[in-house]
Write a protein that holds these residues in place. Structure first.
Motif, mmCIF file in Angstrom:
data_model
loop_
_atom_site.group_PDB
_atom_site.id
_atom_site.type_symbol
_atom_site.label_atom_id
_atom_site.label_comp_id
_atom_site.label_asym_id
_atom_site.label_seq_id
_atom_site.Cartn_x
_atom_site.Cartn_y
_atom_site.Cartn_z
ATOM 1 N N ALA A 42 0.843 -1.198 0.000
ATOM 2 C CA ALA A 42 0.000 0.000 0.000
ATOM 3 C C ALA A 42 0.875 1.245 0.000
ATOM 4 O O ALA A 42 0.562 2.231 -0.675
ATOM 5 C CB ALA A 42 -0.927 -0.001 1.215
ATOM 6 N N LEU A 43 1.989 1.203 0.710
ATOM 7 C CA LEU A 43 2.917 2.328 0.741
ATOM 8 C C LEU A 43 3.447 2.637 -0.653
ATOM 9 O O LEU A 43 3.541 3.803 -1.047
ATOM 10 C CB LEU A 43 4.072 2.024 1.701
ATOM 11 N N GLY A 44 3.752 1.616 -1.423
ATOM 12 C CA GLY A 44 4.207 1.819 -2.798
ATOM 13 C C GLY A 44 3.163 2.531 -3.640
ATOM 14 O O GLY A 44 3.472 3.476 -4.372
ATOM 15 N N TRP A 45 1.918 2.091 -3.513
ATOM 16 C CA TRP A 45 0.838 2.727 -4.281
ATOM 17 C C TRP A 45 0.620 4.168 -3.827
ATOM 18 O O TRP A 45 0.403 5.061 -4.653
ATOM 19 C CB TRP A 45 -0.462 1.924 -4.158
ATOM 20 N N VAL A 46 0.672 4.402 -2.522
ATOM 21 C CA VAL A 46 0.447 5.761 -2.011
ATOM 22 C C VAL A 46 1.583 6.692 -2.446
ATOM 23 O O VAL A 46 1.339 7.855 -2.789
ATOM 24 C CB VAL A 46 0.257 5.751 -0.476
ATOM 25 N N LEU A 47 2.810 6.199 -2.472
ATOM 26 C CA LEU A 47 3.914 7.020 -2.992
ATOM 27 C C LEU A 47 3.640 7.449 -4.433
ATOM 28 O O LEU A 47 3.869 8.605 -4.804
ATOM 29 C CB LEU A 47 5.241 6.257 -2.911
ATOM 30 N N LEU A 48 3.149 6.506 -5.238
ATOM 31 C CA LEU A 48 2.834 6.840 -6.631
ATOM 32 C C LEU A 48 1.731 7.903 -6.714
ATOM 33 O O LEU A 48 1.842 8.858 -7.486
ATOM 34 C CB LEU A 48 2.411 5.592 -7.401
ATOM 35 N N VAL A 49 0.703 7.745 -5.909
ATOM 36 C CA VAL A 49 -0.411 8.695 -5.941
ATOM 37 C C VAL A 49 0.009 10.056 -5.392
ATOM 38 O O VAL A 49 -0.315 11.095 -5.974
ATOM 39 C CB VAL A 49 -1.621 8.130 -5.157
ATOM 40 N N GLU A 50 0.753 10.067 -4.289
ATOM 41 C CA GLU A 50 1.167 11.335 -3.683
ATOM 42 C C GLU A 50 2.146 12.101 -4.572
ATOM 43 O O GLU A 50 2.278 13.316 -4.433
ATOM 44 C CB GLU A 50 1.753 11.116 -2.292
ATOM 45 N N ALA A 51 2.804 11.408 -5.482
ATOM 46 C CA ALA A 51 3.699 12.106 -6.418
ATOM 47 C C ALA A 51 2.912 13.112 -7.260
ATOM 48 O O ALA A 51 3.457 14.127 -7.692
ATOM 49 C CB ALA A 51 4.419 11.101 -7.317
ATOM 50 N N PHE A 52 1.616 12.844 -7.467
ATOM 51 C CA PHE A 52 0.789 13.789 -8.215
ATOM 52 C C PHE A 52 0.722 15.153 -7.532
ATOM 53 O O PHE A 52 0.603 16.176 -8.199
ATOM 54 C CB PHE A 52 -0.629 13.237 -8.441
ATOM 55 N N ALA A 53 0.793 15.183 -6.205
ATOM 56 C CA ALA A 53 0.783 16.468 -5.493
ATOM 57 C C ALA A 53 2.032 17.277 -5.855
ATOM 58 O O ALA A 53 1.944 18.477 -6.142
ATOM 59 C CB ALA A 53 0.703 16.256 -3.988
ATOM 60 N N ALA A 54 3.183 16.609 -5.878
ATOM 61 C CA ALA A 54 4.419 17.308 -6.236
ATOM 62 C C ALA A 54 4.430 17.701 -7.713
ATOM 63 O O ALA A 54 4.889 18.794 -8.067
ATOM 64 C CB ALA A 54 5.627 16.440 -5.897
ATOM 65 N N TYR A 55 3.926 16.827 -8.587
ATOM 66 C CA TYR A 55 3.815 17.206 -9.999
ATOM 67 C C TYR A 55 2.833 18.369 -10.162
ATOM 68 O O TYR A 55 3.031 19.253 -10.995
ATOM 69 C CB TYR A 55 3.374 16.025 -10.873
ATOM 70 N N GLY A 56 1.784 18.378 -9.361
ATOM 71 C CA GLY A 56 0.837 19.491 -9.385
ATOM 72 C C GLY A 56 1.483 20.791 -8.933
ATOM 73 O O GLY A 56 1.245 21.852 -9.528
#
Length: 141
Positions: free
Chosen positions: A75-89
């Motif tokens: 789950a941590l791996g998936w959340v890292l991928l999703v949270e990267a969208f905040a930094a890309y945003g």
């Protein structure tokens, strides 16, 4: 060093970095804002948005921390991928508002990309390996 240790260290670094950055925006938004990369700091009541950004970052870090501490590594791996969208945003926001290209790419873009790499490594670490069906031993006749 094992992949699990590398992933744990990388994730811990992200958590501490995001917590530090978010806390700085909450405690002293006026001094932290220029490092975000936008050409000007909000004036008047706009400074409250910086605190909101800080709270967002702290919450993002806490989610990662909880998953790391509780051992939910997939789950941590998936959340890292999703949270990267905040930094890309954040990177896109800085670029769209004629902010510092160096900060947009060097801070936000690099952070997001490293989060994606860490997330993919975490998913690789936790992938389920397909086991070939057991073949019966040849019967010597």
């Amino acid at each position: 060093m094992s992949l699990k240790k590398i992933n744990t260290v990388l994730t811990a670094v992200f958590i501490l970095f995001i917590l530090w950055f978010g806390t700085e925006f909450i405690l002293s938004p006026e001094t932290t804002a220029p490092g975000f990369g936008l050409p000007s700091r909000p004036s008047g009541d706009g400074g409250g948005f910086l605190i909101i950004k800080g709270i967002r970052d702290v919450v993002l870090a806490l989610v990662l921390g909880i998953l790391l501490v509780t051992g939910h590594r997939r789950a941590l791996g998936w959340v890292l991928l999703v949270e990267a969208f905040a930094a890309y945003g954040d990177m896109t926001t800085v670029l769209a508002h004629h902010g510092s290209v160096a900060t947009a790419l060097g801070v936000h873009g690099l952070t997001a990309t490293l989060m994606v790499v860490n997330g993919l490594l975490m998913l690789r670490e936790t992938r389920k390996v397909a086991v070939a069906p057991a073949m019966p031993a040849p019967n010597p006749a």
